[in-house]
Scaffold this motif. Structure first.
Motif, PDB file in Angstrom:
ATOM      1  N   GLU A   1       0.766  -1.038   0.173  1.00 25.45           N
ATOM      2  CA  GLU A   1      -0.134   0.100   0.088  1.00 25.45           C
ATOM      3  C   GLU A   1       0.867   1.259  -0.239  1.00 25.45           C
ATOM      4  O   GLU A   1       0.540   2.123  -0.711  1.00 25.45           O
ATOM      5  CB  GLU A   1      -0.945  -0.022   1.197  1.00 25.45           C
ATOM      6  CG  GLU A   1      -1.848  -0.994   1.189  1.00 25.45           C
ATOM      7  CD  GLU A   1      -1.654  -2.447   1.885  1.00 25.45           C
ATOM      8  OE1 GLU A   1      -2.522  -2.819   2.592  1.00 25.45           O
ATOM      9  OE2 GLU A   1      -0.415  -3.020   1.545  1.00 25.45           O
ATOM     10  N   VAL A   2       2.045   1.266   0.733  1.00 24.38           N
ATOM     11  CA  VAL A   2       2.658   2.349   0.744  1.00 24.38           C
ATOM     12  C   VAL A   2       3.478   2.663  -0.527  1.00 24.38           C
ATOM     13  O   VAL A   2       3.666   3.837  -1.007  1.00 24.38           O
ATOM     14  CB  VAL A   2       3.878   2.167   1.986  1.00 24.38           C
ATOM     15  CG1 VAL A   2       5.046   3.402   1.809  1.00 24.38           C
ATOM     16  CG2 VAL A   2       3.177   2.260   3.320  1.00 24.38           C
ATOM     17  N   ALA A   3       3.995   1.191  -1.179  1.00 25.71           N
ATOM     18  CA  ALA A   3       4.462   1.602  -2.584  1.00 25.71           C
ATOM     19  C   ALA A   3       3.567   2.248  -3.464  1.00 25.71           C
ATOM     20  O   ALA A   3       3.725   2.999  -4.382  1.00 25.71           O
ATOM     21  CB  ALA A   3       5.038   0.088  -2.972  1.00 25.71           C
ATOM     22  N   ASP A   4       2.404   1.460  -3.656  1.00 19.42           N
ATOM     23  CA  ASP A   4       1.272   1.939  -4.400  1.00 19.42           C
ATOM     24  C   ASP A   4       1.005   3.620  -4.366  1.00 19.42           C
ATOM     25  O   ASP A   4       0.795   4.305  -5.147  1.00 19.42           O
ATOM     26  CB  ASP A   4       0.160   1.319  -4.136  1.00 19.42           C
ATOM     27  CG  ASP A   4       0.381  -0.284  -5.011  1.00 19.42           C
ATOM     28  OD1 ASP A   4       1.287  -0.426  -5.694  1.00 19.42           O
ATOM     29  OD2 ASP A   4      -0.423  -0.944  -4.757  1.00 19.42           O
ATOM     30  N   GLY A   5       0.894   3.996  -2.987  1.00 21.92           N
ATOM     31  CA  GLY A   5       0.696   5.451  -2.860  1.00 21.92           C
ATOM     32  C   GLY A   5       1.812   6.415  -3.183  1.00 21.92           C
ATOM     33  O   GLY A   5       1.683   7.379  -3.905  1.00 21.92           O
ATOM     34  N   LEU A   6       3.127   5.809  -2.941  1.00 20.83           N
ATOM     35  CA  LEU A   6       4.217   6.602  -3.693  1.00 20.83           C
ATOM     36  C   LEU A   6       4.232   6.759  -5.192  1.00 20.83           C
ATOM     37  O   LEU A   6       4.528   7.806  -5.829  1.00 20.83           O
ATOM     38  CB  LEU A   6       5.447   6.058  -3.149  1.00 20.83           C
ATOM     39  CG  LEU A   6       5.821   5.797  -1.694  1.00 20.83           C
ATOM     40  CD1 LEU A   6       7.066   4.934  -1.386  1.00 20.83           C
ATOM     41  CD2 LEU A   6       6.020   7.171  -1.258  1.00 20.83           C
ATOM     42  N   ALA A   7       3.950   5.640  -5.599  1.00 27.40           N
ATOM     43  CA  ALA A   7       3.595   5.635  -7.244  1.00 27.40           C
ATOM     44  C   ALA A   7       2.590   6.563  -7.438  1.00 27.40           C
ATOM     45  O   ALA A   7       2.759   7.393  -8.680  1.00 27.40           O
ATOM     46  CB  ALA A   7       3.584   4.382  -7.847  1.00 27.40           C
ATOM     47  N   ALA A   8       1.343   6.581  -6.956  1.00 31.87           N
ATOM     48  CA  ALA A   8       0.212   7.502  -7.289  1.00 31.87           C
ATOM     49  C   ALA A   8       0.654   8.624  -7.133  1.00 31.87           C
ATOM     50  O   ALA A   8       0.051   9.644  -7.875  1.00 31.87           O
ATOM     51  CB  ALA A   8      -1.109   6.836  -6.487  1.00 31.87           C
ATOM     52  N   ALA A   9       1.566   9.162  -6.195  1.00 32.03           N
ATOM     53  CA  ALA A   9       1.882  10.544  -5.818  1.00 32.03           C
ATOM     54  C   ALA A   9       3.019  11.204  -6.998  1.00 32.03           C
ATOM     55  O   ALA A   9       3.190  12.558  -6.843  1.00 32.03           O
ATOM     56  CB  ALA A   9       2.269  10.780  -4.410  1.00 32.03           C
ATOM     57  N   ASP A  10       3.624  10.317  -7.263  1.00 27.50           N
ATOM     58  CA  ASP A  10       4.779  10.869  -8.192  1.00 27.50           C
ATOM     59  C   ASP A  10       5.066   9.870  -9.272  1.00 27.50           C
ATOM     60  O   ASP A  10       5.222   8.761  -9.192  1.00 27.50           O
ATOM     61  CB  ASP A  10       5.994  10.848  -7.260  1.00 27.50           C
ATOM     62  CG  ASP A  10       7.156  11.845  -7.669  1.00 27.50           C
ATOM     63  OD1 ASP A  10       7.439  11.398  -9.251  1.00 27.50           O
ATOM     64  OD2 ASP A  10       7.797  12.423  -7.365  1.00 27.50           O
ATOM     65  N   PRO A  11       5.219  10.513 -10.613  1.00 23.86           N
ATOM     66  CA  PRO A  11       5.166   9.552 -11.833  1.00 23.86           C
ATOM     67  C   PRO A  11       6.428   9.159 -11.996  1.00 23.86           C
ATOM     68  O   PRO A  11       6.787   8.084 -12.927  1.00 23.86           O
ATOM     69  CB  PRO A  11       4.823  10.768 -12.980  1.00 23.86           C
ATOM     70  CG  PRO A  11       5.051  11.952 -12.435  1.00 23.86           C
ATOM     71  CD  PRO A  11       4.606  11.938 -10.795  1.00 23.86           C
ATOM     72  N   ARG A  12       7.657   9.642 -11.106  1.00 18.63           N
ATOM     73  CA  ARG A  12       8.914   8.994 -11.347  1.00 18.63           C
ATOM     74  C   ARG A  12       8.957   7.677 -10.504  1.00 18.63           C
ATOM     75  O   ARG A  12      10.028   6.917 -10.584  1.00 18.63           O
ATOM     76  CB  ARG A  12       9.976   9.958 -10.713  1.00 18.63           C
ATOM     77  CG  ARG A  12       9.987  11.356 -11.449  1.00 18.63           C
ATOM     78  CD  ARG A  12      10.848  12.274 -10.738  1.00 18.63           C
ATOM     79  NE  ARG A  12      10.225  12.613  -9.186  1.00 18.63           N
ATOM     80  CZ  ARG A  12      10.988  13.446  -8.652  1.00 18.63           C
ATOM     81  NH1 ARG A  12      12.404  14.019  -8.792  1.00 18.63           N
ATOM     82  NH2 ARG A  12      10.243  13.991  -7.666  1.00 18.63           N
ATOM     83  N   VAL A  13       7.988   7.335  -9.829  1.00 16.94           N
ATOM     84  CA  VAL A  13       7.936   6.005  -8.969  1.00 16.94           C
ATOM     85  C   VAL A  13       7.144   4.804  -9.589  1.00 16.94           C
ATOM     86  O   VAL A  13       6.094   5.056  -9.995  1.00 16.94           O
ATOM     87  CB  VAL A  13       7.492   6.248  -7.543  1.00 16.94           C
ATOM     88  CG1 VAL A  13       7.540   4.967  -6.952  1.00 16.94           C
ATOM     89  CG2 VAL A  13       8.165   7.494  -6.928  1.00 16.94           C
ATOM     90  N   LYS A  14       7.692   3.784 -10.073  1.00 13.97           N
ATOM     91  CA  LYS A  14       7.023   2.488 -10.618  1.00 13.97           C
ATOM     92  C   LYS A  14       7.005   1.549  -9.564  1.00 13.97           C
ATOM     93  O   LYS A  14       8.040   1.236  -8.799  1.00 13.97           O
ATOM     94  CB  LYS A  14       7.753   2.199 -11.878  1.00 13.97           C
ATOM     95  CG  LYS A  14       7.749   3.181 -12.924  1.00 13.97           C
ATOM     96  CD  LYS A  14       8.342   2.528 -14.140  1.00 13.97           C
ATOM     97  CE  LYS A  14       8.603   3.546 -15.328  1.00 13.97           C
ATOM     98  NZ  LYS A  14       9.540   2.740 -16.410  1.00 13.97           N
ATOM     99  N   VAL A  15       6.194   0.600  -9.539  1.00  9.95           N
ATOM    100  CA  VAL A  15       6.107  -0.714  -8.734  1.00  9.95           C
ATOM    101  C   VAL A  15       6.095  -1.898  -9.716  1.00  9.95           C
ATOM    102  O   VAL A  15       5.061  -1.738 -10.608  1.00  9.95           O
ATOM    103  CB  VAL A  15       4.461  -0.587  -7.808  1.00  9.95           C
ATOM    104  CG1 VAL A  15       4.650  -1.928  -6.877  1.00  9.95           C
ATOM    105  CG2 VAL A  15       4.766   0.669  -6.790  1.00  9.95           C
ATOM    106  N   VAL A  16       6.756  -2.678  -9.478  1.00  8.04           N
ATOM    107  CA  VAL A  16       6.538  -4.267 -10.103  1.00  8.04           C
ATOM    108  C   VAL A  16       6.501  -5.357  -9.117  1.00  8.04           C
ATOM    109  O   VAL A  16       7.197  -4.999  -7.860  1.00  8.04           O
ATOM    110  CB  VAL A  16       7.667  -4.405 -11.012  1.00  8.04           C
ATOM    111  CG1 VAL A  16       7.733  -3.331 -12.447  1.00  8.04           C
ATOM    112  CG2 VAL A  16       8.992  -4.449 -10.276  1.00  8.04           C
ATOM    113  N   ASP A  17       5.717  -6.216  -9.376  1.00  8.06           N
ATOM    114  CA  ASP A  17       5.718  -7.672  -8.347  1.00  8.06           C
ATOM    115  C   ASP A  17       6.987  -8.310  -8.584  1.00  8.06           C
ATOM    116  O   ASP A  17       7.689  -8.461  -9.256  1.00  8.06           O
ATOM    117  CB  ASP A  17       4.719  -8.357  -8.975  1.00  8.06           C
ATOM    118  CG  ASP A  17       3.181  -7.764  -8.778  1.00  8.06           C
ATOM    119  OD1 ASP A  17       3.058  -7.053  -7.679  1.00  8.06           O
ATOM    120  OD2 ASP A  17       2.200  -7.824  -9.545  1.00  8.06           O
TER     121      ASP A  17
END
Length: 331
Positions: free
Chosen positions: A50-66
């Motif tokens: 949830e923290v990772a997804d929130g960071l990605a939603a707040a800043d386009p420079r952040v990506k999340v992969v499984d």
């Protein structure tokens, strides 16, 4: 001077407490070029995803992969595969980089032509025990002459802490070997060097590290260090030296002395000599530490030595046998 874009990759598992601050430290870098952060998130038992997804939603420079396995090398490979740029920096989910870390890394890559540059794993503690472990981990009697622990002059090295890589080097060696649950950095840096690349130690690159919070966790950490370093030695012949053999030799001597001393009492002198050695070596390491931490330094040193030695001696022959190195050797 043009500054190339940099991809920062993080393997992340159960890092709810530290992840936001670690990403913030990356995005706040005093680096003139473009940055992206790719998080390889494993199946955590806390709110890391949830923290990772929130960071990605707040800043386009952040990506999340499984990272379905949750294993560090698999998370690194997944993040590297999803990254975009020719410079790739490996950072841990609880690491706090100084603000000039990436600038210094890119400058060093350009000046040296190296394939990977890295710096110092600066162990720091807050409790008396953590401070004692930090003193042990930054000493030659604790970890040998590894410059990424003890410091020293910049130059070519066997391995470095974390690392900022040229993507071409990662592609040349096929990335991290996912069979290596520990020692994956040393193992891949070895492949980089044996394929003609250079790994460069840059002491200006310093990343804070928090030691394990008790004896049990420190022993477990160093047991697995020793166990996996034996795997590296088996699969890459000629990579072992006296520094790595010292802990298992010390363990055998101490155990033999304790057991054999009941039959031939002078053998008790062997463990006594070891105890005297680590106690004497602890005196200069304790300068500046609180009084409560001073008697803990010999305990930290002995825990590191004995656990590493036990892991090395008991490393199963089949451990790591599914690695690319082992498969290539048997083909």
């Amino acid at each position: 001077m043009s500054w190339p874009p940099v991809s920062v990759v993080m393997p992340v598992l159960n890092e709810e407490r530290h992840l936001a601050a670690a990403v913030e430290h990356v995005l706040a870098q005093e680096y003139p070029g473009e940055l992206e952060v790719v998080l390889g998130v494993g199946p955590s038992s806390d709110r890391t995803r949830e923290v990772a997804d929130g960071l990605a939603a707040a800043d386009p420079r952040v990506k999340v992969v499984d990272n379905p396995t949750g294993k560090t090398p698999a998370g690194l490979n997944a993040a590297i595969g999803a990254s975009s740029h020719d410079i790739v920096a490996r950072i841990d989910g609880h690491a706090m980089m100084p603000s000039d870390y990436l600038r210094v890394a890119v400058e060093t890559l350009r000046e040296t032509g190296a394939d990977n540059v890295g710096g110092i794993m600066a162990a720091e503690g807050t409790t008396p025990w953590e401070k004692a472990v930090a003193a042990a981990m930054t000493s030659k009697i604790g970890v040998g002459n590894a410059r990424f622990h003890t410091g020293g002059e910049g130059g070519p090295a066997d391995t470095v802490y974390l690392g900022v890589f040229r993507r071409s080097a990662l592609e040349r060696v096929g990335g991290y070997d996912e069979a290596f649950l520990r020692a994956q950095d040393w193992e891949m840096n070895h492949r980089i060097r044996t394929t003609g690349g250079t790994v460069w130690f840059q002491p200006r690159m310093t990343v804070s590290y928090r030691p394990r919070r008790n004896v049990r966790l420190l022993a477990k950490q160093y047991f697995h260090y020793g166990r996996w370093r034996r795997v590296v030695a088996r699969q890459h012949k000629g990579t072992i030296n006296l520094r790595y053999l010292a802990p298992p030799v010390a363990l055998v001597g101490v155990v033999a002395g304790l057991v054999g001393g009941f039959v031939f009492w002078p053998l008790f002198l062997v463990p006594a000599a070891y105890l005297a050695l680590v106690t004497a070596a602890s005196v200069p390491l304790g300068r500046g530490l609180p009084a409560a931490g001073l008697p803990l330094i010999p305990l930290a040193l002995a825990t590191m030595h004995m656990s590493w030695g036990a892991g090395f001696l008991t490393s199963p022959p089949g451990l790591g046998s599914d690695s690319r190195t082992a498969q290539g050797a048997s083909a």
